[in-house]
Write a protein that holds these residues in place. Structure first.
Motif, PDB file in Angstrom:
ATOM      1  N   UNK A   1      -9.207  -6.174 -10.385  1.00 41.75           N
ATOM      2  CA  UNK A   1      -8.856  -7.141  -9.338  1.00 41.75           C
ATOM      3  C   UNK A   1      -8.066  -6.442  -8.237  1.00 41.75           C
ATOM      4  N   UNK A   2      -7.092  -5.639  -8.645  1.00 41.57           N
ATOM      5  CA  UNK A   2      -6.299  -4.900  -7.662  1.00 41.57           C
ATOM      6  C   UNK A   2      -7.159  -3.895  -6.893  1.00 41.57           C
ATOM      7  N   UNK A   3      -8.049  -3.185  -7.593  1.00 41.05           N
ATOM      8  CA  UNK A   3      -8.880  -2.173  -6.951  1.00 41.05           C
ATOM      9  C   UNK A   3      -9.819  -2.784  -5.917  1.00 41.05           C
ATOM     10  N   UNK A   4     -10.488  -3.870  -6.269  1.00 45.47           N
ATOM     11  CA  UNK A   4     -11.423  -4.487  -5.339  1.00 45.47           C
ATOM     12  C   UNK A   4     -10.689  -5.113  -4.160  1.00 45.47           C
ATOM     13  N   UNK A   5      -9.531  -5.726  -4.417  1.00 45.34           N
ATOM     14  CA  UNK A   5      -8.758  -6.313  -3.317  1.00 45.34           C
ATOM     15  C   UNK A   5      -8.274  -5.230  -2.362  1.00 45.34           C
ATOM     16  N   UNK A   6      -7.785  -4.120  -2.902  1.00 41.77           N
ATOM     17  CA  UNK A   6      -7.308  -3.022  -2.059  1.00 41.77           C
ATOM     18  C   UNK A   6      -8.440  -2.419  -1.238  1.00 41.77           C
ATOM     19  N   UNK A   7      -9.575  -2.138  -1.886  1.00 41.40           N
ATOM     20  CA  UNK A   7     -10.696  -1.544  -1.162  1.00 41.40           C
ATOM     21  C   UNK A   7     -11.231  -2.487  -0.087  1.00 41.40           C
ATOM     22  N   UNK A   8     -11.286  -3.788  -0.401  1.00 38.48           N
ATOM     23  CA  UNK A   8     -11.754  -4.741   0.591  1.00 38.48           C
ATOM     24  C   UNK A   8     -10.848  -4.785   1.805  1.00 38.48           C
ATOM     25  N   UNK A   9      -9.540  -4.780   1.570  1.00 41.66           N
ATOM     26  CA  UNK A   9      -8.583  -4.803   2.679  1.00 41.66           C
ATOM     27  C   UNK A   9      -8.687  -3.525   3.514  1.00 41.66           C
ATOM     28  N   UNK A  10      -8.748  -2.380   2.838  1.00 44.09           N
ATOM     29  CA  UNK A  10      -8.824  -1.113   3.568  1.00 44.09           C
ATOM     30  C   UNK A  10     -10.128  -0.987   4.341  1.00 44.09           C
ATOM     31  N   UNK A  11     -11.223  -1.453   3.758  1.00 43.05           N
ATOM     32  CA  UNK A  11     -12.504  -1.393   4.469  1.00 43.05           C
ATOM     33  C   UNK A  11     -12.497  -2.273   5.715  1.00 43.05           C
ATOM     34  N   UNK A  12     -11.947  -3.476   5.597  1.00 37.85           N
ATOM     35  CA  UNK A  12     -11.891  -4.358   6.768  1.00 37.85           C
ATOM     36  C   UNK A  12     -11.018  -3.753   7.859  1.00 37.85           C
TER      37      UNK A  12
END
Length: 220
Positions: A33-44
């Motif tokens: 959950x943390x990994x996907x949330x972090x990657x999504x935020x950084x990608x955006x």
């Protein structure tokens, strides 16, 4: 079953194994959950900055300031390849061929590395989801065997004698199912999210490749 090994020890070992499976499952769930949330935020964040850049040189400076994130690393890999090709005058064997195809291959390699990082841990979730019920069933079978052995020795087959030991043995199966369900649900959920992230990364890599070879009518 060897007579020197008490069945209760094996049943307890089964329950402790399932407890370890449960801890591993929920630890992975929290991490993913943390990994996907972090990657999504950084990608955006990176995507907004990248596509708002005025030219390739401005876009090239963005990964230096925002080095984290899958899309930023893909862009860095692409810009790094372009810089290396120019500095070596494309004489090395690894630069022989169509620049567009070679850069596309470089971007695909980085995309695959990012995808592997996103999918890390999913195999463990799938393994736990598929094996936990059988581990629980194994404990239940051993518990029932022990209960039947004790019943035969007592010489009584009344409901009071039979129900208690067998009911205790069935706990292992219930625990195994309780451990497997979250693991299977998490595997399916994160697998779907990983596929969506992969599609987004493929789209960005394709857009990056198109931009590089069409920005100035040549390879940048």
């Amino acid at each position: 079953m060897p007579h020197h090994i008490h069945p209760a020890v094996i049943v307890d070992g089964t329950l402790y194994t399932l407890l370890a499976f449960s801890i591993a499952t929920w630890s992975l769930i929290v991490f993913k959950i943390w990994q996907f949330a972090r990657n999504g935020y950084q990608n955006r964040r990176f995507s907004n900055a990248f596509w708002e850049a005025s030219d390739l040189e401005s876009a090239k400076a963005i990964p230096i300031m925002a080095v984290r994130g899958p899309q930023a690393r893909i862009a860095q890999r692409g810009f790094g390849w372009l810089s290396e090709m120019r500095s070596t005058s494309a004489q090395a064997l690894k630069f022989r061929g169509s620049p567009e195809e070679l850069l596309g291959q470089t971007l695909r390699i980085q995309t695959q590395e990012e995808q592997c990082a996103l999918e890390s841990g999913l195999t463990l979730l799938a393994s736990i989801g598929s094996t936990a019920p059988f581990v629980g069933l194994f404990g239940t079978v051993l518990g029932i065997m022990h209960a039947l052995h004790e019943i035969s020795q007592s010489g009584s087959a009344s409901l009071d004698v039979v129900a208690g030991p067998i009911g205790d043995a069935l706990i292992a199966t219930a625990v195994g199912i309780a451990v497997a369900v979250p693991a299977v649900l998490a595997y399916n959920f994160f697998g779907r999210r990983a596929k969506q992230h992969r599609q987004a990364l493929d789209h960005f890599a394709g857009s990056f490749l198109h931009l590089v070879f069409n920005a100035d009518g040549n390879q940048g």
